[in-house]
Design an enzyme around this catalytic site. Structure first.
Site, PDB file in Angstrom:
ATOM      1  N   ARG A  86       0.735  -1.270  -0.236  1.00 28.34           N
ATOM      2  CA  ARG A  86      -0.120   0.186   0.028  1.00 28.34           C
ATOM      3  C   ARG A  86       0.758   1.225   0.103  1.00 28.34           C
ATOM      4  O   ARG A  86       0.168   2.244   0.036  1.00 28.34           O
ATOM      5  CB  ARG A  86      -0.813  -0.053   1.266  1.00 28.34           C
ATOM      6  N   GLU A  89      -2.056  -9.527  -4.070  1.00 30.12           N
ATOM      7  CA  GLU A  89      -3.143 -10.131  -4.134  1.00 30.12           C
ATOM      8  C   GLU A  89      -3.374 -11.746  -4.498  1.00 30.12           C
ATOM      9  O   GLU A  89      -4.193 -12.548  -3.842  1.00 30.12           O
ATOM     10  CB  GLU A  89      -4.161  -9.476  -5.586  1.00 30.12           C
ATOM     11  N   TYR A 125     -11.632 -11.287 -10.372  1.00 28.46           N
ATOM     12  CA  TYR A 125     -11.200 -10.580  -9.071  1.00 28.46           C
ATOM     13  C   TYR A 125      -9.935 -10.041  -9.111  1.00 28.46           C
ATOM     14  O   TYR A 125      -9.672  -8.780  -8.843  1.00 28.46           O
ATOM     15  CB  TYR A 125     -11.492 -11.779  -7.754  1.00 28.46           C
ATOM     16  N   ASP A 131     -14.562 -10.581  -4.029  1.00 28.14           N
ATOM     17  CA  ASP A 131     -14.074 -11.715  -3.825  1.00 28.14           C
ATOM     18  C   ASP A 131     -14.966 -12.142  -2.643  1.00 28.14           C
ATOM     19  O   ASP A 131     -15.947 -11.788  -2.505  1.00 28.14           O
ATOM     20  CB  ASP A 131     -12.470 -11.198  -3.162  1.00 28.14           C
ATOM     21  N   CYS A 168     -19.728  -1.892  12.992  1.00 31.74           N
ATOM     22  CA  CYS A 168     -19.738  -1.635  11.659  1.00 31.74           C
ATOM     23  C   CYS A 168     -20.114  -0.222  11.222  1.00 31.74           C
ATOM     24  O   CYS A 168     -21.090   0.282  11.742  1.00 31.74           O
ATOM     25  CB  CYS A 168     -20.947  -2.452  11.076  1.00 31.74           C
TER      26      CYS A 168
END
Ligand code: SF4
Length: 436
Positions: A97, A109, A192, A210, A274
């Site tokens: 990142r 990935e 994906y 995914d 959340c």
């Protein structure tokens, strides 16, 4: 009230009978005319008695779509910005990142398809130390690539990385292609991974779906059919495309995946933490435990197999599995399945003889190693073998190469997970540690 109740209406009598309901809320029955486009909350569905099954299915699909539009519209303006803001606050600092280089995103990935984020980081760093560029992968022997992949499983993925590196060097001048179509055409890169690379590395507005994303959408939008089936997949694709804010695919795609990995986990999701809980249909209906709807479970097949570690003059016999076979290109100790009526001891002597031509005897039982791969649960019976007579060259009937190996040579080579576990066990066991 978003309910669609589906009724079959008799044209002649005007009577209707209940067929079932789509996302189950409240009660709303009305009339849906064929071909009419809907985006309201109450969906009216008429199924004519003379319709074919195909026409009925198509009407149902349209009604479902209308339900989703109704659910989606209020979420669209606030959902994506809330989620992105949350991701920017909580995102973990990860090596890929730092600069989102296409090569780094690609390798991370593929690794993350095998393992958790925390475990992937040391693998990624080790990989980048050895293979700092795509060209360095293309130049490396397959054996070495497999060795750097050892422990991640699914070795086809490592082989495909090498194949893709060769294509990138041959057809794209060593630069990772920047178009979604060209990314998708590389070996080992499916929808994906292509979506993840296109959006994370190149900022293209492409969804990356995914298992985490499927689960999150199944709960947020109360998708009530098995998540791996076509109908649910189509809905997830439509939702991903609809909710993705233009120009922010990198953050949005990672935010949904991260939500699935950290908060909306398969078991015991942390709904109280959340960031998009107020948008969640499954939570509102108190059916989180029932979403996603599971598909048919794959049958697990138990396998009883044997393998033998043959020592001769202080070295250990190992062989390389044939290309194209399961674990092709990895090294192993010879062995195979126990046949009906055989004991593990009889099986290991027979298998060794069939695969190498060596007459061997069991010197000791090492251990039983258990491990799983794809849909198999393997019980591996492991024996320490010796030979009394001088040994001829191996017949290699189930191998491409063989080697009388020193401990260092064993360390350097890649083995399947079960055999690597066996090596680790032997290195901790005083009966065998001197050989391996
Ligand atoms: S509220 Fe719970 S179930 Fe809904 S998206 Fe958030 S974590 Fe998942």
């Amino acid at each position: 009230m978003y309910t669609v109740t589906v009724r079959r209406r008799q044209e002649a009598t005007g009577r209707s009978s209940l067929l079932g309901s789509l996302p189950r809320r409240g009660f709303a029955v009305a009339l849906y005319k064929k071909g009419q486009s809907l985006n309201g909350i109450n969906v009216f569905l008429k199924i004519c008695t003379q319709w074919t099954e195909k026409q009925t299915k198509s009407a149902l699909a349209k009604a479902r779509g209308a339900c989703f539009s109704a659910l989606l519209m209020p979420k669209k303006n606030t959902f994506s910005p809330t989620l992105i803001a949350w991701f920017k606050k909580i995102q973990r600092p990860l090596p890929w990142r730092q600069d989102y280089l296409p090569y780094h995103v690609w390798i991370s990935e593929i690794m993350l398809q095998q393992t958790q984020m925390d475990r992937a980081v040391p693998y990624f760093e080790r990989w980048m130390d050895r293979f700092p560029t795509i060209a360095s992968i293309a130049d490396a022997p397959e054996d070495e690539i497999l060795k750097y992949w050892e422990g991640l499983g699914y070795y086809t993925r490592a082989r495909n990385i090498r194949k893709a590196a060769l294509v990138i060097c041959a057809e794209h001048g060593g630069e990772f292609p920047a178009e979604h179509k060209a990314i998708l055409a590389l070996p080992g890169i499916g929808p994906y991974t292509a979506g993840a690379i296109a959006s994370l590395a190149f900022g293209l507005d492409v969804p990356a779906i995914d298992a985490n994303v499927e689960r999150v959408y199944a709960r947020l939008f109360d998708i009530d059919s098995p998540i791996k089936e076509k109908d649910a997949k189509k809905r997830v694709e439509a939702l991903s495309a609809e909710l993705l804010p233009a120009g922010q695919a990198r953050d949005y795609n990672q935010a949904v995946m991260e939500l699935g990995a950290l908060i909306c986990t398969p078991r015991a999701p942390r709904c109280e933490s959340c960031p998009v809980a107020e948008h969640c249909e499954a939570r509102r209906l108190d059916i989180v435990a029932f979403r996603p709807v599971p598909g048919k479970k794959k049958d697990i097949t138990p396998l009883n197999v044997v393998c033998g570690v043959l020592e001769h003059k202080g070295k250990i016999y190992i062989q390389k599995r044939p290309q194209g076979a399961v674990w092709g290109g990895l090294w192993e100790f010879p062995g195979g399945s126990i046949e009906a009526g055989e004991s593990p001891e009889q099986a290991v002597v027979r298998e060794f003889q069939e695969e190498t031509g060596f007459q061997v005897r069991i010197a000791d039982k090492i251990s039983i190693v258990r491990h799983g791969y794809t849909r198999f649960r393997v019980t591996l019976h492991c024996y320490f073998l010796q030979a009394d007579a001088p040994l001829p060259p191996s017949t290699m009937s189930a191998a491409d190469e063989c080697l009388w190996a020193t401990p260092e040579q064993i360390t350097e080579r890649a083995f399947p997970a079960g055999h690597r576990k066996l090596i680790d066990l032997m290195r901790q066991d005083l009966r065998f540690s001197q050989y391996i």
